[in-house]
Design a protein around this motif. Structure first.
Motif, PDB file in Angstrom:
ATOM      1  N   GLU A   1      -9.684  11.304  41.718  1.00 28.74           N
ATOM      2  CA  GLU A   1     -10.935  10.552  41.626  1.00 28.74           C
ATOM      3  C   GLU A   1     -11.602  10.807  40.279  1.00 28.74           C
ATOM      4  OE1 GLU A   1     -13.826  11.733  44.528  1.00 28.74           O
ATOM      5  OE2 GLU A   1     -15.347  10.372  43.734  1.00 28.74           O
ATOM      6  N   ASP A   2     -11.621   9.790  39.446  1.00 31.29           N
ATOM      7  CA  ASP A   2     -12.260   9.933  38.142  1.00 31.29           C
ATOM      8  C   ASP A   2     -13.766   9.700  38.303  1.00 31.29           C
ATOM      9  OD1 ASP A   2     -13.285   9.823  35.632  1.00 31.29           O
ATOM     10  OD2 ASP A   2     -11.732   8.512  34.802  1.00 31.29           O
ATOM     11  N   ALA A   3     -14.477  10.804  38.465  1.00 34.04           N
ATOM     12  CA  ALA A   3     -15.934  10.743  38.604  1.00 34.04           C
ATOM     13  C   ALA A   3     -16.591  11.213  37.307  1.00 34.04           C
ATOM     14  CB  ALA A   3     -16.378  11.601  39.789  1.00 34.04           C
TER      15      ALA A   3
ATOM     16  N   PHE B   1     -15.345  15.600  36.624  1.00 27.03           N
ATOM     17  CA  PHE B   1     -16.592  15.193  35.951  1.00 27.03           C
ATOM     18  C   PHE B   1     -16.399  15.394  34.449  1.00 27.03           C
ATOM     19  CE2 PHE B   1     -19.263  17.151  39.641  1.00 27.03           C
ATOM     20  CZ  PHE B   1     -19.105  16.014  40.409  1.00 27.03           C
ATOM     21  N   SER B   2     -17.156  14.616  33.689  1.00 27.83           N
ATOM     22  CA  SER B   2     -17.246  14.822  32.239  1.00 27.83           C
ATOM     23  C   SER B   2     -18.661  15.275  31.903  1.00 27.83           C
ATOM     24  CB  SER B   2     -16.952  13.509  31.510  1.00 27.83           C
ATOM     25  OG  SER B   2     -17.465  13.545  30.184  1.00 27.83           O
ATOM     26  N   PHE B   3     -18.772  16.140  30.898  1.00 26.94           N
ATOM     27  CA  PHE B   3     -20.099  16.566  30.433  1.00 26.94           C
ATOM     28  C   PHE B   3     -20.351  16.103  29.004  1.00 26.94           C
ATOM     29  CE2 PHE B   3     -18.833  20.212  33.303  1.00 26.94           C
ATOM     30  CZ  PHE B   3     -19.515  19.707  34.399  1.00 26.94           C
TER      31      PHE B   3
ATOM     32  N   SER C   1     -13.058  18.882  28.499  1.00 27.87           N
ATOM     33  CA  SER C   1     -13.621  17.520  28.493  1.00 27.87           C
ATOM     34  C   SER C   1     -13.239  16.821  29.795  1.00 27.87           C
ATOM     35  CB  SER C   1     -13.056  16.713  27.316  1.00 27.87           C
ATOM     36  OG  SER C   1     -11.659  16.539  27.463  1.00 27.87           O
ATOM     37  N   GLY C   2     -13.791  15.628  30.002  1.00 29.81           N
ATOM     38  CA  GLY C   2     -13.378  14.822  31.156  1.00 29.81           C
ATOM     39  C   GLY C   2     -11.924  14.408  31.022  1.00 29.81           C
ATOM     40  N   THR C   3     -11.536  14.070  29.796  1.00 33.71           N
ATOM     41  CA  THR C   3     -10.138  13.718  29.534  1.00 33.71           C
ATOM     42  C   THR C   3      -9.240  14.908  29.880  1.00 33.71           C
ATOM     43  OG1 THR C   3     -10.845  12.278  27.736  1.00 33.71           O
ATOM     44  CG2 THR C   3      -8.535  12.959  27.711  1.00 33.71           C
ATOM     45  N   GLY C   4      -9.668  16.089  29.448  1.00 29.00           N
ATOM     46  CA  GLY C   4      -8.909  17.305  29.745  1.00 29.00           C
ATOM     47  C   GLY C   4      -8.820  17.544  31.238  1.00 29.00           C
TER      48      GLY C   4
ATOM     49  N   CYS D   1     -11.040   0.209  31.888  1.00 28.59           N
ATOM     50  CA  CYS D   1     -11.635   1.551  32.024  1.00 28.59           C
ATOM     51  C   CYS D   1     -11.513   2.272  30.694  1.00 28.59           C
ATOM     52  CB  CYS D   1     -10.921   2.344  33.132  1.00 28.59           C
ATOM     53  SG  CYS D   1     -11.906   3.716  33.785  1.00 28.59           S
ATOM     54  N   CYS D   2     -11.946   3.520  30.721  1.00 26.29           N
ATOM     55  CA  CYS D   2     -11.799   4.414  29.592  1.00 26.29           C
ATOM     56  C   CYS D   2     -10.314   4.806  29.488  1.00 26.29           C
ATOM     57  CB  CYS D   2     -12.648   5.631  29.913  1.00 26.29           C
ATOM     58  SG  CYS D   2     -13.017   6.705  28.573  1.00 26.29           S
ATOM     59  N   GLN D   3      -9.792   4.942  28.259  1.00 25.60           N
ATOM     60  CA  GLN D   3      -8.348   5.099  28.108  1.00 25.60           C
ATOM     61  C   GLN D   3      -7.710   6.321  28.780  1.00 25.60           C
ATOM     62  OE1 GLN D   3      -5.929   6.791  25.790  1.00 25.60           O
ATOM     63  NE2 GLN D   3      -7.428   8.465  25.746  1.00 25.60           N
TER      64      GLN D   3
ATOM     65  N   VAL E   1     -23.516  12.010  26.537  1.00 29.73           N
ATOM     66  CA  VAL E   1     -24.308  10.926  27.140  1.00 29.73           C
ATOM     67  C   VAL E   1     -24.138  10.833  28.658  1.00 29.73           C
ATOM     68  CG1 VAL E   1     -24.455   9.497  25.074  1.00 29.73           C
ATOM     69  CG2 VAL E   1     -22.476   9.260  26.584  1.00 29.73           C
ATOM     70  N   LYS E   2     -23.337  11.712  29.241  1.00 27.85           N
ATOM     71  CA  LYS E   2     -23.137  11.669  30.699  1.00 27.85           C
ATOM     72  C   LYS E   2     -24.396  12.193  31.400  1.00 27.85           C
ATOM     73  CE  LYS E   2     -18.950  10.031  30.497  1.00 27.85           C
ATOM     74  NZ  LYS E   2     -18.269  10.485  29.349  1.00 27.85           N
ATOM     75  N   ALA E   3     -24.418  12.050  32.743  1.00 31.24           N
ATOM     76  CA  ALA E   3     -25.641  12.341  33.493  1.00 31.24           C
ATOM     77  C   ALA E   3     -26.167  13.755  33.236  1.00 31.24           C
ATOM     78  CB  ALA E   3     -25.386  12.129  34.976  1.00 31.24           C
TER      79      ALA E   3
HETATM   80  C1  LIG Z   1     -14.299   6.696  33.485  1.00 29.39           C
HETATM   81  C2  LIG Z   1     -14.101   7.768  32.461  1.00 29.39           C
HETATM   82  N1  LIG Z   1     -13.116   8.656  32.623  1.00 29.39           N
HETATM   83  C3  LIG Z   1     -12.896   9.656  31.744  1.00 29.39           C
HETATM   84  C4  LIG Z   1     -13.691   9.801  30.633  1.00 29.39           C
HETATM   85  C5  LIG Z   1     -13.384  10.884  29.652  1.00 29.39           C
HETATM   86  O1  LIG Z   1     -14.377  11.859  29.550  1.00 29.39           O
HETATM   87  P1  LIG Z   1     -14.546  12.718  28.200  1.00 29.39           P
HETATM   88  O2  LIG Z   1     -15.240  11.839  27.193  1.00 29.39           O
HETATM   89  O3  LIG Z   1     -15.379  13.889  28.602  1.00 29.39           O
HETATM   90  O4  LIG Z   1     -13.206  13.115  27.750  1.00 29.39           O
HETATM   91  C6  LIG Z   1     -14.728   8.891  30.413  1.00 29.39           C
HETATM   92  C7  LIG Z   1     -15.583   9.008  29.225  1.00 29.39           C
HETATM   93  O5  LIG Z   1     -16.521   8.272  29.035  1.00 29.39           O
HETATM   94  C8  LIG Z   1     -14.944   7.840  31.353  1.00 29.39           C
HETATM   95  O6  LIG Z   1     -15.905   6.926  31.175  1.00 29.39           O
END
Ligand SMILES: Cc1ncc(COP(=O)(O)O)c(C=O)c1O
Length: 372
Positions: free
Chosen positions: A159-161, A183-185, A62-65, A88-90, A188-190
């Motif tokens: 860089e949180d993209a 990047f996150s996939f 995940s993006g979090t991962g 921002c996102c947590q 709902v991401k791009a």
């Molecule tokens: C700015 C930002 N960073 C990180 C994340 C985390 O991504 P993921 O949902 O894939 O864990 C998100 C999710 O929306 C986000 O908006």
């Protein structure tokens, strides 16, 4: 009777139905019987490396991962401080806390909603080891400023993209400004998969090597654990689905930008009525989510809901005001983050939104302001 326009499109994957069934069957019945970190994951990493120019791409869960791997690969630990956005996102904060380090919350710019460079510089202490700017909604963070601050103080940049894959700022792709990017996939991401996924991007050989091992229990060879790592892997079905989706990625990004341009043009006169559209243009823009700012956010939201138009409120509470992060907020106030939490409203911008639906949303926003 016109049909509703939900904020989260229920038919996000309708056009992928045939390809999805085929790829699940193909992977499920493949001779290798390999469901994680196989040929499809490697092919996705290659595709993203080609698309971004990154030397190392590490696909993960995940993006979090991906943020967790990036911060861990940088060896951030107890006693270290990392500058993160207050709004921002947590995961921008939890990935730092998870390493036993301290997230230092910094306020945002009131118009762009990304980290305010002056506030970032003011927050740097001898313990600061990294900056973690995030691109949010439709705006990339001020990466030239972040890079300059980091270089001046000898810091690394994560860089949180997560939301900005495919965007560029000054000709540099999102995710490529930092020492390490993600990047996150999430669906709902791009690009978006039918589930979860993410990647770490870097040109730094050591960071790439560490992130690759850390995602799979700290091992490069099976059952030899060089680091205490994680189960933070991507599965083959998601990788194959993302490869399938890559073919129309540019087209889908262009459609998002087109919808955003129409919103921004038509909302420009509404500034006099207190509605602030996001910064226009294509440079440094990602159009993952289209947010307007208004003091009458809740009224506008109800007005749109009455007309069958779904909206979403991102981050009503800044991170330092969340129970989980209050101790790192140190009782400080973040006025711009707090205002964004009260004023921010996201409108639908999914790429298969039809022109008449876009017009309907614009007309409803104009009607609310007595214009149009
Ligand atoms: C700015 C930002 N960073 C990180 C994340 C985390 O991504 P993921 O949902 O894939 O864990 C998100 C999710 O929306 C986000 O908006």
């Amino acid at each position: 009777m016109t049909t509703a326009v939900p904020f989260f499109a229920p038919d996000l994957f309708e056009s992928d139905r045939g390809a999805t069934l085929e790829l699940i069957h193909r992977i499920g019945t493949g001779a290798q019987q390999k469901f994680i970190l196989g040929d499809s994951v490697a092919a996705l990493e290659d595709r993203i490396a080609e698309h971004t120019g990154a030397a190392h791409v590490v696909a993960c869960a995940s993006g979090t991962g991906a943020l967790s791997l990036a911060v861990h690969a940088l060896d951030v630990g107890p006693g270290d401080e990392v500058v993160v956005p207050a709004y921002c996102c947590q995961p921008v904060a939890s990935c730092v806390v998870d390493r036993g380090a301290t997230p230092v919350f910094v306020d945002i710019d009131p118009a762009t909603l990304v980290l305010d460079p002056a506030a970032v510089e003011a927050a740097i202490t001898p313990r600061t080891v990294a900056l973690l700017p995030a691109h949010v909604f439709s705006v990339m963070a001020d990466m030239p400023a972040m890079r300059a601050i980091a270089d001046r103080h000898g810091l690394r940049v994560v860089e949180d993209a997560a939301v900005a894959q495919g965007a560029e700022l000054d000709g540099v792709p999102a995710g490529r400004w930092g020492d390490v990017g993600v990047f996150s996939f999430f669906q709902v991401k791009a690009l978006g998969t039918a589930g979860e996924g993410g990647v770490v991007l870097t040109d730094d050989d050591e960071l790439g090597r560490r992130a690759r091992m850390l995602r799979n229990h700290g091992q490069a060879r099976r059952f030899v654990h060089e680091y205490v790592g994680h189960n933070n892997r991507m599965d083959e079905i998601n990788a194959e689905f993302l490869l399938h989706r890559f073919d129309r990625f540019t087209e889908r990004l262009a459609r998002r930008a087109d919808i955003a341009a129409r919103y921004t043009e038509r909302f420009a006169p509404l500034r006099d009525h207190g509605l602030v559209p996001p910064p226009a243009g294509l440079d440094g823009r990602c159009y993952y989510v289209y947010c307007v700012l208004t003091d009458r956010r809740d009224e506008l939201r109800a007005h749109l809901a009455d007309r069958g138009i779904g909206t979403h409120v991102y981050y009503p509470l800044p991170l330092p005001a969340q129970p989980a992060f209050a101790r790192w907020g140190r009782g400080q106030r973040f006025p711009n983050a707090e205002a964004a939490g009260r004023r921010n409203l996201a409108l639908p911008i999914w790429p298969h939104l039809r022109d008449e639906q876009v017009e309907r949303i614009i007309a409803a926003v104009e009607e609310f302001h007595g214009v149009g």
